[in-house]
Design an enzyme around this catalytic site. Structure first.
Site, PDB file in Angstrom:
ATOM      1  N   TYR A  19       0.826  -1.213   0.000  1.00  0.00           N
ATOM      2  CA  TYR A  19       0.000   0.000   0.000  1.00  0.00           C
ATOM      3  C   TYR A  19       0.858   1.260   0.000  1.00  0.00           C
ATOM      4  O   TYR A  19       0.787   2.068   0.922  1.00  0.00           O
ATOM      5  CB  TYR A  19      -0.936   0.000   1.218  1.00  0.00           C
ATOM      6  CG  TYR A  19      -2.017  -1.054   1.118  1.00  0.00           C
ATOM      7  CD1 TYR A  19      -3.238  -0.761   0.520  1.00  0.00           C
ATOM      8  CD2 TYR A  19      -1.809  -2.344   1.591  1.00  0.00           C
ATOM      9  CE1 TYR A  19      -4.233  -1.727   0.404  1.00  0.00           C
ATOM     10  CE2 TYR A  19      -2.796  -3.323   1.476  1.00  0.00           C
ATOM     11  CZ  TYR A  19      -4.002  -3.000   0.884  1.00  0.00           C
ATOM     12  OH  TYR A  19      -4.972  -3.948   0.767  1.00  0.00           O
ATOM     13  N   TYR A 147     -11.639  -8.367   7.126  1.00  0.00           N
ATOM     14  CA  TYR A 147     -10.543  -8.314   6.149  1.00  0.00           C
ATOM     15  C   TYR A 147     -10.187  -9.748   5.750  1.00  0.00           C
ATOM     16  O   TYR A 147      -9.928 -10.586   6.614  1.00  0.00           O
ATOM     17  CB  TYR A 147      -9.301  -7.612   6.706  1.00  0.00           C
ATOM     18  CG  TYR A 147      -8.165  -7.627   5.706  1.00  0.00           C
ATOM     19  CD1 TYR A 147      -8.135  -6.707   4.657  1.00  0.00           C
ATOM     20  CD2 TYR A 147      -7.162  -8.592   5.760  1.00  0.00           C
ATOM     21  CE1 TYR A 147      -7.126  -6.757   3.703  1.00  0.00           C
ATOM     22  CE2 TYR A 147      -6.154  -8.642   4.812  1.00  0.00           C
ATOM     23  CZ  TYR A 147      -6.144  -7.717   3.783  1.00  0.00           C
ATOM     24  OH  TYR A 147      -5.148  -7.777   2.834  1.00  0.00           O
ATOM     25  N   ASP A 248     -12.003 -17.646   8.631  1.00  0.00           N
ATOM     26  CA  ASP A 248     -10.687 -17.177   8.194  1.00  0.00           C
ATOM     27  C   ASP A 248      -9.788 -17.087   9.428  1.00  0.00           C
ATOM     28  O   ASP A 248      -9.840 -16.116  10.177  1.00  0.00           O
ATOM     29  CB  ASP A 248     -10.853 -15.817   7.512  1.00  0.00           C
ATOM     30  CG  ASP A 248      -9.528 -15.227   7.045  1.00  0.00           C
ATOM     31  OD1 ASP A 248      -8.465 -15.736   7.440  1.00  0.00           O
ATOM     32  OD2 ASP A 248      -9.575 -14.229   6.292  1.00  0.00           O
ATOM     33  N   LYS A 277      -0.652 -16.854   6.987  1.00  0.00           N
ATOM     34  CA  LYS A 277       0.296 -16.114   7.819  1.00  0.00           C
ATOM     35  C   LYS A 277       1.133 -16.932   8.804  1.00  0.00           C
ATOM     36  O   LYS A 277       2.329 -17.053   8.661  1.00  0.00           O
ATOM     37  CB  LYS A 277      -0.469 -15.048   8.613  1.00  0.00           C
ATOM     38  CG  LYS A 277      -0.883 -13.859   7.781  1.00  0.00           C
ATOM     39  CD  LYS A 277      -1.331 -12.709   8.668  1.00  0.00           C
ATOM     40  CE  LYS A 277      -1.480 -11.431   7.898  1.00  0.00           C
ATOM     41  NZ  LYS A 277      -2.757 -11.243   7.218  1.00  0.00           N
TER      42      LYS A 277
HETATM   43  C1  PLP Z   1      -3.426 -11.252   6.097  1.00  0.00           C
HETATM   44  C2  PLP Z   1      -4.784 -11.831   6.041  1.00  0.00           C
HETATM   45  C3  PLP Z   1      -5.297 -12.348   4.840  1.00  0.00           C
HETATM   46  C4  PLP Z   1      -4.538 -12.305   3.545  1.00  0.00           C
HETATM   47  O1  PLP Z   1      -3.363 -13.046   3.578  1.00  0.00           O
HETATM   48  P1  PLP Z   1      -2.167 -12.720   2.537  1.00  0.00           P
HETATM   49  O2  PLP Z   1      -1.154 -13.757   2.816  1.00  0.00           O
HETATM   50  O3  PLP Z   1      -1.722 -11.321   2.837  1.00  0.00           O
HETATM   51  O4  PLP Z   1      -2.756 -12.828   1.166  1.00  0.00           O
HETATM   52  C5  PLP Z   1      -6.572 -12.879   4.869  1.00  0.00           C
HETATM   53  N1  PLP Z   1      -7.303 -12.916   6.001  1.00  0.00           N
HETATM   54  C6  PLP Z   1      -6.829 -12.452   7.171  1.00  0.00           C
HETATM   55  C7  PLP Z   1      -7.681 -12.542   8.394  1.00  0.00           C
HETATM   56  C8  PLP Z   1      -5.566 -11.879   7.228  1.00  0.00           C
HETATM   57  O5  PLP Z   1      -5.110 -11.392   8.396  1.00  0.00           O
END
Ligand code: PLP
Length: 430
Positions: A19, A147, A248, A277
């Site tokens: 960004y 997100y 997620d 992550k």
């Molecule tokens: C960072 C993140 C993503 C995206 O992962 P990337 O490896 O950056 O593509 C998706 N969902 C959550 C909750 C995240 O923290």
């Protein structure tokens, strides 16, 4: 001697950062090495790491056990295609993931990044309903302040208003959004948020394939914590309205909130779970999407019967090996004690900041500490003061937050919160 000044100038003129502007207004910080919770800058200065490289480096940097596994794997087989072939690193990792996640999650799809793991999760949900002859169930119900990534399918389930992706609204698939869950992990709620969530399902469930959410902690969309009972009720409503649940756990997975997976706070199992992550302990990129047998059987019995995805670097052996080592290091460590130690420290050190003029809120859950300011323009100043004080943090708008490595030594943890507090106080009362 590296000529850092020239390197940083080249970086500023040619390489995009997350960004960021091109060319950048100012140079970023050059880094020469990492060890444990210490980041060494190009000029030799050392910073205590408060970010774990965006949740990822659970055990700090250069952990010897993970490094050894990776070196061994590089020498044997760094990569091989996954179409028609398989290998122990993928199988060993899948075994661990199936064992650790809730019992019904039995099927694993490996990808390269979190966003893509969520893309695959969404694709699984859509293909599930297509396979059942209900292609009209092709919308998602997401939460405000959520997100889920930066790719096009995931942007469409991120908070539609909070700025990160608003630019693309006209090209994104339009989904449904429920209000963000009421803030607070420990609150006694009137369930107004659930009532609104339920009424969206009542009205639109025939069009909705799945709910997407981050369990318990909404990360990049606001660093908000919410009560397990909300998650429990969402799970129940998904069941009764025949809608899938995608959890997620890309940020929360592997212990950060005090449970191995945040879904455990509500004792629920989603239909599909995304991991990313934290999966390799921040050593190399890898992500995974897990699904129940109900999902995989339905897709397999439909037309064309294949899950329509298959990235080039799927199940990269080096990354899988790092992930298994990361998980073994985690399970062999006193991680719950460490999370508790960090949580108690954050409660003692960060909560008092709530009384400062200019601080809107402070929040602590597990090894996550958040200070929400009233103003959103102080982030860079606070980062700069923190760095001058030997601490690495990366504020985002109003949010000053930290999630250190679980094994950060206590003196460094003290340094981290002292540096953080000093930076916030100086920025607020110059
Ligand atoms: C960072 C993140 C993503 C995206 O992962 P990337 O490896 O950056 O593509 C998706 N969902 C959550 C909750 C995240 O923290």
């Amino acid at each position: 001697m590296t000529n850092w000044q020239a390197l940083l100038q080249f970086d500023q003129e040619h390489i995009w950062h997350p960004y960021a502007k091109m060319p950048a207004d100012s140079a970023v910080i050059g880094i020469s090495k990492t060890q444990g919770s210490i980041i060494t800058l190009s000029d030799g200065k050392e910073l205590v790491d408060g970010m774990s490289s965006w949740w990822a480096a659970l055990h700090g940097y250069n952990h010897p056990v993970i490094q050894k596994a990776m070196i061994d794997q590089i020498e044997t087989m760094p990569h091989i295609m996954f179409g028609g072939l398989t290998h122990e690193p993928a199988i060993e990792l899948a075994k661990r993931l199936i064992k650790l996640t809730p019992e019904p999650l039995q099927k694993v799809f490996f990808t390269d990044s979190g966003s893509v793991a969520m893309e695959v999760a969404i694709k699984m949900a859509l293909q599930y309903w297509i396979s059942l002859g209900q292609p009209n169930k092709n919308k998602l119900l997401a939460l405000k302040n959520g997100y889920h990534g930066d790719t096009f399918a995931t942007m469409a389930v991120c908070d539609p208003d909070n700025g990160m992706h608003r630019l693309f609204t006209s090209t994104l698939t339009q989904h449904f959004f429920a209000p963000a869950p009421q803030m607070g992990f420990d609150i006694d709620s009137d369930n107004q948020d659930i009532a609104e969530f339920k009424s969206l399902l009542e009205k639109h469930h025939t069009e909705i394939a799945a709910v997407t959410l981050e369990p318990i902690v909404q990360g990049a969309g606001g660093m908000r914590f919410y009560r397990p009972d909300y998650l429990r009720q969402v799970h129940e409503l998904c069941d009764s309205f025949n809608v899938l649940l995608i959890a997620d756990e890309i940020a929360t997975g592997f212990g950060r909130t005090g449970k191995l997976f945040a879904c455990e706070w509500a004792n629920i199992c989603p239909d599909i779970m995304a991991l990313g992550k934290t999966l390799t302990g921040g050593n190399i990129t890898l992500a995974a999407t897990l699904a129940t047998e109900k999902i995989s059987d339905t897709i397999s019995q439909g037309q064309p019967g294949l899950l329509m995805h298959g990235p080039t670097f799927m199940a990269n052996p080096l990354a899988c090996r790092a992930a298994s080592a990361n998980i073994d290091v985690l399970l062999n460590s006193p991680w719950q004690d460490n999370i508790q130690r960090i949580e108690t420290h954050f409660i003692n050190e960060l909560h008092p900041l709530k009384d400062l003029q200019g601080v809107a809120d402070t929040r602590v859950l597990g090894a996550i500490g958040v200070i929400e300011l009233e103003r959103s323009d102080l982030g860079e100043t606070i980062q700069n003061i923190a760095v001058a004080n030997g601490v690495w943090i990366r504020p985002f708008g109003k949010l000053i937050y930290t999630m250190p490595a679980y094994n950060i030594p206590t003196p460094q943890l003290n340094q981290l919160t002292e540096g953080l507090k000093t930076a916030i106080m100086q920025a607020l009362q110059p």
